[in-house]
Structures are given as structure tokens and as C-alpha cells.
Design a protein around this motif. Structure first.
Motif, PDB file in Angstrom:
ATOM      1  N   LEU A  47      68.679  66.012  24.176  1.00  0.00           N
ATOM      2  CA  LEU A  47      68.102  65.979  22.833  1.00  0.00           C
ATOM      3  C   LEU A  47      66.613  65.690  22.951  1.00  0.00           C
ATOM      4  CD1 LEU A  47      70.832  63.910  20.918  1.00  0.00           C
ATOM      5  CD2 LEU A  47      70.635  66.391  21.149  1.00  0.00           C
ATOM      6  N   ASN A  48      65.793  66.586  22.459  1.00  0.00           N
ATOM      7  CA  ASN A  48      64.343  66.434  22.550  1.00  0.00           C
ATOM      8  C   ASN A  48      63.848  65.511  21.441  1.00  0.00           C
ATOM      9  OD1 ASN A  48      61.630  66.695  23.003  1.00  0.00           O
ATOM     10  ND2 ASN A  48      61.615  68.939  23.019  1.00  0.00           N
ATOM     11  N   ARG A  49      63.189  64.422  21.824  1.00  0.00           N
ATOM     12  CA  ARG A  49      62.688  63.462  20.833  1.00  0.00           C
ATOM     13  C   ARG A  49      61.282  63.802  20.343  1.00  0.00           C
ATOM     14  NH1 ARG A  49      66.685  61.356  18.372  1.00  0.00           N
ATOM     15  NH2 ARG A  49      67.090  63.557  18.702  1.00  0.00           N
ATOM     16  N   ASP A  50      60.689  64.862  20.890  1.00  0.00           N
ATOM     17  CA  ASP A  50      59.361  65.292  20.451  1.00  0.00           C
ATOM     18  C   ASP A  50      59.513  66.142  19.189  1.00  0.00           C
ATOM     19  OD1 ASP A  50      56.834  66.244  20.047  1.00  0.00           O
ATOM     20  OD2 ASP A  50      56.613  67.194  22.020  1.00  0.00           O
ATOM     21  N   GLN A  51      59.148  65.560  18.045  1.00  0.00           N
ATOM     22  CA  GLN A  51      59.351  66.247  16.772  1.00  0.00           C
ATOM     23  C   GLN A  51      58.482  67.490  16.620  1.00  0.00           C
ATOM     24  OE1 GLN A  51      58.827  63.415  13.609  1.00  0.00           O
ATOM     25  NE2 GLN A  51      60.617  62.200  14.184  1.00  0.00           N
ATOM     26  N   ASN A  52      57.418  67.581  17.408  1.00  0.00           N
ATOM     27  CA  ASN A  52      56.515  68.725  17.297  1.00  0.00           C
ATOM     28  C   ASN A  52      56.901  69.879  18.224  1.00  0.00           C
ATOM     29  OD1 ASN A  52      54.805  67.366  15.418  1.00  0.00           O
ATOM     30  ND2 ASN A  52      53.901  66.217  17.121  1.00  0.00           N
ATOM     31  N   ALA A  53      57.902  69.657  19.065  1.00  0.00           N
ATOM     32  CA  ALA A  53      58.314  70.689  20.017  1.00  0.00           C
ATOM     33  C   ALA A  53      59.104  71.789  19.308  1.00  0.00           C
ATOM     34  CB  ALA A  53      59.154  70.071  21.128  1.00  0.00           C
ATOM     35  N   GLU A  86      61.575  73.488  20.706  1.00  0.00           N
ATOM     36  CA  GLU A  86      62.979  73.379  21.113  1.00  0.00           C
ATOM     37  C   GLU A  86      63.496  71.975  20.821  1.00  0.00           C
ATOM     38  OE1 GLU A  86      63.728  73.944  25.301  1.00  0.00           O
ATOM     39  OE2 GLU A  86      65.495  75.163  24.861  1.00  0.00           O
ATOM     40  N   GLY A  87      64.503  71.876  19.966  1.00  0.00           N
ATOM     41  CA  GLY A  87      65.014  70.565  19.560  1.00  0.00           C
ATOM     42  C   GLY A  87      65.958  69.923  20.546  1.00  0.00           C
ATOM     43  N   GLY A  88      66.467  70.701  21.475  1.00  0.00           N
ATOM     44  CA  GLY A  88      67.405  70.162  22.451  1.00  0.00           C
ATOM     45  C   GLY A  88      68.228  71.275  23.058  1.00  0.00           C
ATOM     46  N   GLU A  89      69.244  70.881  23.825  1.00  0.00           N
ATOM     47  CA  GLU A  89      70.052  71.879  24.522  1.00  0.00           C
ATOM     48  C   GLU A  89      71.438  71.317  24.806  1.00  0.00           C
ATOM     49  OE1 GLU A  89      68.715  74.492  28.171  1.00  0.00           O
ATOM     50  OE2 GLU A  89      69.529  72.600  28.932  1.00  0.00           O
ATOM     51  N   ILE A  90      72.450  72.125  24.548  1.00  0.00           N
ATOM     52  CA  ILE A  90      73.802  71.790  24.986  1.00  0.00           C
ATOM     53  C   ILE A  90      74.252  72.892  25.937  1.00  0.00           C
ATOM     54  CG2 ILE A  90      74.776  72.843  22.885  1.00  0.00           C
ATOM     55  CD1 ILE A  90      77.182  70.952  23.238  1.00  0.00           C
ATOM     56  N   VAL A  91      74.706  72.484  27.108  1.00  0.00           N
ATOM     57  CA  VAL A  91      75.160  73.432  28.126  1.00  0.00           C
ATOM     58  C   VAL A  91      76.679  73.341  28.228  1.00  0.00           C
ATOM     59  CG1 VAL A  91      75.041  74.115  30.545  1.00  0.00           C
ATOM     60  CG2 VAL A  91      73.009  73.192  29.419  1.00  0.00           C
ATOM     61  N   THR A 102      67.863  50.785  29.304  1.00  0.00           N
ATOM     62  CA  THR A 102      66.961  50.076  28.393  1.00  0.00           C
ATOM     63  C   THR A 102      66.329  51.017  27.374  1.00  0.00           C
ATOM     64  OG1 THR A 102      66.485  48.406  30.078  1.00  0.00           O
ATOM     65  CG2 THR A 102      64.883  48.638  28.293  1.00  0.00           C
ATOM     66  N   LEU A 103      66.183  50.509  26.149  1.00  0.00           N
ATOM     67  CA  LEU A 103      65.471  51.227  25.094  1.00  0.00           C
ATOM     68  C   LEU A 103      64.270  50.390  24.674  1.00  0.00           C
ATOM     69  CD1 LEU A 103      68.387  52.388  22.737  1.00  0.00           C
ATOM     70  CD2 LEU A 103      67.319  53.679  24.587  1.00  0.00           C
ATOM     71  N   SER A 104      63.116  51.014  24.599  1.00  0.00           N
ATOM     72  CA  SER A 104      61.911  50.332  24.126  1.00  0.00           C
ATOM     73  C   SER A 104      61.853  50.437  22.604  1.00  0.00           C
ATOM     74  CB  SER A 104      60.671  50.988  24.736  1.00  0.00           C
ATOM     75  OG  SER A 104      60.516  52.304  24.216  1.00  0.00           O
ATOM     76  N   PRO A 105      61.012  49.615  21.942  1.00  0.00           N
ATOM     77  CA  PRO A 105      60.888  49.710  20.479  1.00  0.00           C
ATOM     78  C   PRO A 105      60.529  51.120  20.016  1.00  0.00           C
ATOM     79  CG  PRO A 105      59.815  47.724  21.269  1.00  0.00           C
ATOM     80  CD  PRO A 105      60.202  48.509  22.486  1.00  0.00           C
ATOM     81  N   GLU A 106      59.678  51.799  20.775  1.00  0.00           N
ATOM     82  CA  GLU A 106      59.289  53.159  20.398  1.00  0.00           C
ATOM     83  C   GLU A 106      60.485  54.108  20.419  1.00  0.00           C
ATOM     84  OE1 GLU A 106      55.910  50.846  21.534  1.00  0.00           O
ATOM     85  OE2 GLU A 106      57.723  51.320  22.688  1.00  0.00           O
ATOM     86  N   GLN A 107      61.522  53.732  21.189  1.00  0.00           N
ATOM     87  CA  GLN A 107      62.696  54.594  21.311  1.00  0.00           C
ATOM     88  C   GLN A 107      63.796  54.251  20.314  1.00  0.00           C
ATOM     89  OE1 GLN A 107      63.299  53.764  25.473  1.00  0.00           O
ATOM     90  NE2 GLN A 107      62.326  55.676  26.134  1.00  0.00           N
ATOM     91  N   TYR A 108      63.893  52.980  19.893  1.00  0.00           N
ATOM     92  CA  TYR A 108      64.963  52.640  18.950  1.00  0.00           C
ATOM     93  C   TYR A 108      64.471  52.436  17.515  1.00  0.00           C
ATOM     94  CZ  TYR A 108      63.782  47.604  19.575  1.00  0.00           C
ATOM     95  OH  TYR A 108      63.151  46.380  19.624  1.00  0.00           O
ATOM     96  N   ASP A 120      72.517  59.501  18.627  1.00  0.00           N
ATOM     97  CA  ASP A 120      71.363  60.291  19.060  1.00  0.00           C
ATOM     98  C   ASP A 120      70.181  59.440  19.520  1.00  0.00           C
ATOM     99  OD1 ASP A 120      72.915  62.412  18.361  1.00  0.00           O
ATOM    100  OD2 ASP A 120      71.889  62.838  16.473  1.00  0.00           O
ATOM    101  N   VAL A 121      70.038  58.229  18.981  1.00  0.00           N
ATOM    102  CA  VAL A 121      68.949  57.350  19.420  1.00  0.00           C
ATOM    103  C   VAL A 121      69.070  57.093  20.923  1.00  0.00           C
ATOM    104  CG1 VAL A 121      68.025  55.002  19.271  1.00  0.00           C
ATOM    105  CG2 VAL A 121      68.566  56.253  17.183  1.00  0.00           C
ATOM    106  N   PHE A 122      70.290  56.873  21.390  1.00  0.00           N
ATOM    107  CA  PHE A 122      70.530  56.634  22.822  1.00  0.00           C
ATOM    108  C   PHE A 122      70.506  57.943  23.607  1.00  0.00           C
ATOM    109  CE2 PHE A 122      73.199  56.091  26.569  1.00  0.00           C
ATOM    110  CZ  PHE A 122      72.752  54.880  27.080  1.00  0.00           C
ATOM    111  N   MET A 123      71.169  58.970  23.091  1.00  0.00           N
ATOM    112  CA  MET A 123      71.273  60.241  23.816  1.00  0.00           C
ATOM    113  C   MET A 123      69.926  60.950  23.936  1.00  0.00           C
ATOM    114  SD  MET A 123      74.908  61.696  22.346  1.00  0.00           S
ATOM    115  CE  MET A 123      74.831  63.191  23.340  1.00  0.00           C
ATOM    116  N   GLY A 124      68.986  60.621  23.051  1.00  0.00           N
ATOM    117  CA  GLY A 124      67.655  61.203  23.166  1.00  0.00           C
ATOM    118  C   GLY A 124      66.888  60.655  24.351  1.00  0.00           C
TER     119      GLY A 124
END
Length: 386
Positions: free
Chosen positions: A108-114, A116-121, A324-330, A363-367
């Protein structure tokens, strides 16, 4: 209404459609659908799954589906929880031998400006989207993708709640991180989230805090403290409350049950503070503050965006390894400029034993961590996303 704003399937346009017609309903975490079963070929990427049973939704009773950008839901859980015991798409991919491996994986791509939003294989793993090696843990129960999680830490300090293990599921259909109210309250307090003040919680601390402290010091088993205080009553072999509710104060709930739930949470908090050898006054003051950080039911807590640099990291222990998740990630940001709003990525969810306590890593974790769903070996793998 939702059907007016989305693409629709028309069986009359399909030469491979087979009518089943059996009615059904499915209830999700937010919203529900009603419809009937049908059968047709389903195309996923360049794969064609033949004779797939699915639900044609005729009614979607939630604003969630009206606003959603997606037109349907592709379930990837086990058949054990499939409505009507329908065979999931993934099972048919494996059975029809149209995938190379009995594995599917998420990035899951966390870059909102990208773009491609993500990929499932389906049938493998894309090496471009993870770093290092995956840490694998066994699936402990087929239904959701469920596994055993270890301790949860805030600022590298154990919360003590999952030291003996907690049940967890990883779920791409859940946006946030859902965990026991007791822990989410401590997270809210640590990050300065605005919560819901519980009068029962404060009442228990003020009236029974000293007694709870003394009973724990005296060696009374934590799960018997509230019974000895007369706040919980035994019903057979279990307490009346049975579990810690999502929010202490609930409408149509008898006062004694709310006090019991508040007492159970207070015991967990005080017990954890005792391990850190803090004084009684400091512990009771801290617990009283936690009462003000109780999360609203299934609600998102608002955070001051300027305080991210002062917030702690949080850590999940999976397979004896720290994730670990940083504040920027959660912390989730919505809007731009002066309209920016920051929301906690944690919500409260309480599931009673024997299935709980339960964490849902959404998704917060899977990103942050690339996730492999290994169906063939019944295991889950996590590695840093790239």
C-alpha cells in the motif's frame, strides 16, 4: 442511493452468467448490503476465474457505500467466515491453478501524490516493494487472517497488556488500527488525543483507587480485585462484565456493570504502573488522567498537528521482532494548509475472551509493512515496505 453513483453488473449482458437467486445479507464494520447469489466468470487483472459465486447487491444501507470510490468488495478471508459458505475468489484461483504460488501479497503506497496507490499480487510477491526478509508467523485460526501478537510498547516501554500474547488479525479492509480500549486510552494520553471523559472511571479511581492499590500490593490476583470490592459479580465462573467494553459508559447498561468495567480497566492500569515502581500518588494521578483519554466509541481522536515531533513511537511485537510505527506513520492528515486536520490512527475495539483481546492491524500498519498472505503454508509475513 449508492447504486446510482457506481458502476453496476448486468447479468443480461453476460453469456457466462448462471442464476442462483438465493437471497443474503452481509454486515460490515460500517454498513451492510442485501442482495442475492449469482455465478459468472470473474476477471482479476489478466486472470479469469471461472464459475465464481458472488453476491449481486440490490441494497446498500449506509452512507459509506454512497461516498465510496469502489464499486464492490473482494473478500480475501477464509471460507470459514464466508456468507452462505460461498467459495472465495482466491480459493478458486488456487483450485483452477491459474496462480503460480498459493500466496498473495499487499503493498500500500502511503504517498498521496503518487499515481500508483498500491499493488496486490495474486500468486507471488513483488521484490520491488519490500526491504530485507519477511518475518513469518503462523495463522492461529482460519476465518480472518489471525495470528498471535506479543507485547505492545509505547515509547519502548511495555504496556503489559499483551505480555502473555494477544490475538491479532491483519485486514486490508480496515483503514485504521483497532485495539483494546485499555491500550488505546494509554496511546491517546501519550499523544494528547482528546477523548471522552468517563464519570464511572473517575469515580472508581477516587473511591476505590487506594483499595485497588492495596489489594494488588497484597498479592490478590488482578482478575479477582473488582469482585472483592463488590463492583463485579460472578455469574457462574465469569464476571458479569465479561470484557472491557469499547466505552465505559453505555446507554441501556446498568450502572453496576459500567462500574465493573471501569474497575477492570483501572486494575490493568495500576498493575502496569506498579511494575515500574512508581509511588501511589503518581500512579493514581496518572490513572485519573487516563480516564479523560477514554476514546469515543469507534470514533477518531483529533490531534494537534504541531505536536507530532513530541509524540512517541509505538511498537508491535510480532514473531519476537519489533515492528515500530512513528507518529508520522500512525497519525493521519486530511486537508491542506490551515484546513489540515490530524487524526489518531487508533480506534478502540473490545472483543471478549476467548476470541479477545483482539488487535486489527489495518491499512495504517500495512502501509508501513509489506504483507504476505501465505495460504499454502498458513502463515503471514511482514517486512518493511519499499
Amino acid at each position: 442511493i449508492a447504486c446510482l453513483f457506481h458502476s453496476k453488473y448486468k447479468s443480461s449482458w453476460s453469456s457466462t452468467y448462471t442464476k442462483i437467486g438465493k437471497s443474503c445479507e452481509i454486515h460490515y464494520g460500517s454498513g451492510s448490503i442485501y442482495g442475492y447469489f449469482s455465478q459468472d466468470n470473474v476477471e482479476v487483472g489478466d486472470l479469469v476465474v471461472k464459475d465464481q459465486v458472488f453476491v449481486e447487491a440490490t441494497q446498500e444501507g449506509s452512507l459509506t457505500f454512497v461516498l465510496a470510490k469502489f464499486d464492490g468488495i473482494l473478500g480475501l478471508g477464509f471460507q470459514e467466515i464466508s456468507v452462505g459458505n460461498a467459495v472465495p475468489v482466491w480459493y478458486n484461483m488456487v483450485e483452477q491453478k491459474i496462480v503460480n504460488e498459493e500466496v498473495f501479497s499487499f503493498w500500500l503506497n502511503r504517498d498521496q501524490n503518487a499515481e500508483e496507490g498500491g499493488e496486490i499480487v495474486f500468486g507471488g510477491v513483488d521484490p520491488k516493494h519490500f526491504k530485507g526478509k519477511h518475518t513469518y508467523v503462523p495463522v492461529t485460526q482460519k476465518g480472518y487472517w489471525q495470528f498471535e501478537m506479543g507485547d505492545f510498547l509505547i515509547k519502548n516501554i511495555s504496556t503489559g497488556f499483551c505480555e502473555g500474547g494477544c490475538t491479532a488479525i491483519v485486514d486490508s479492509g480496515t483503514s485504521l488500527l483497532a485495539g483494546p480500549t485499555t491500550i488505546v486510552t494509554e496511546i491517546n494520553h501519550a499523544i494528547g488525543a482528546e477523548g471522552k471523559v468517563s464519570m464511572e472511571c473517575k469515580e472508581v479511581v477516587s473511591q476505590y483507587g487506594d483499595l485497588i492499590w492495596e489489594l494488588l500490593i497484597a498479592g490478590v490476583q488482578p482478575n479477582k480485585v473488582c469482585t472483592q470490592l463488590g463492583l463485579c459479580f460472578l455469574n457462574g465462573t465469569r464476571h458479569v462484565s465479561g470484557n472491557i467494553e469499547t466505552v465505559v459508559e453505555k446507554e441501556n447498561k446498568e450502572g453496576i456493570s459500567a462500574m465493573c468495567t471501569a474497575c477492570e480497566m483501572t486494575v490493568v492500569w495500576i498493575q502496569h504502573q506498579l511494575k515500574q515502581k512508581k509511588t501511589k500518588d503518581k500512579v493514581l494521578n496518572y490513572v485519573n488522567q487516563l480516564c479523560e483519554s477514554l476514546p469515543s466509541p469507534m470514533g477518531e481522536s483529533v490531534i494537534d498537528c504541531n505536536s507530532l515531533s513530541n509524540m512517541p513511537n509505538v511498537t508491535f511485537t510480532i514473531g519476537s521482532k519489533a515492528f515500530t510505527l512513528s507518529p508520522e506513520q500512525y497519525i493521519l492528515k486530511t486537508g491542506e494548509g490551515i484546513a489540515t486536520v490530524c487524526l489518531s490512527g487508533f480506534i478502540a475495539l473490545d472483543v471478549p475472551p476467548p476470541r479477545g483481546p483482539l488487535w486489527i492491524l489495518g491499512d495504517v500498519f500495512m502501509g508501513v509493512y509489506h504483507t504476505v498472505f501465505d495460504y499454502g503454508n498458513l502463515q503471514l509475513g511482514f517486512a518493511e515496505a519499499a
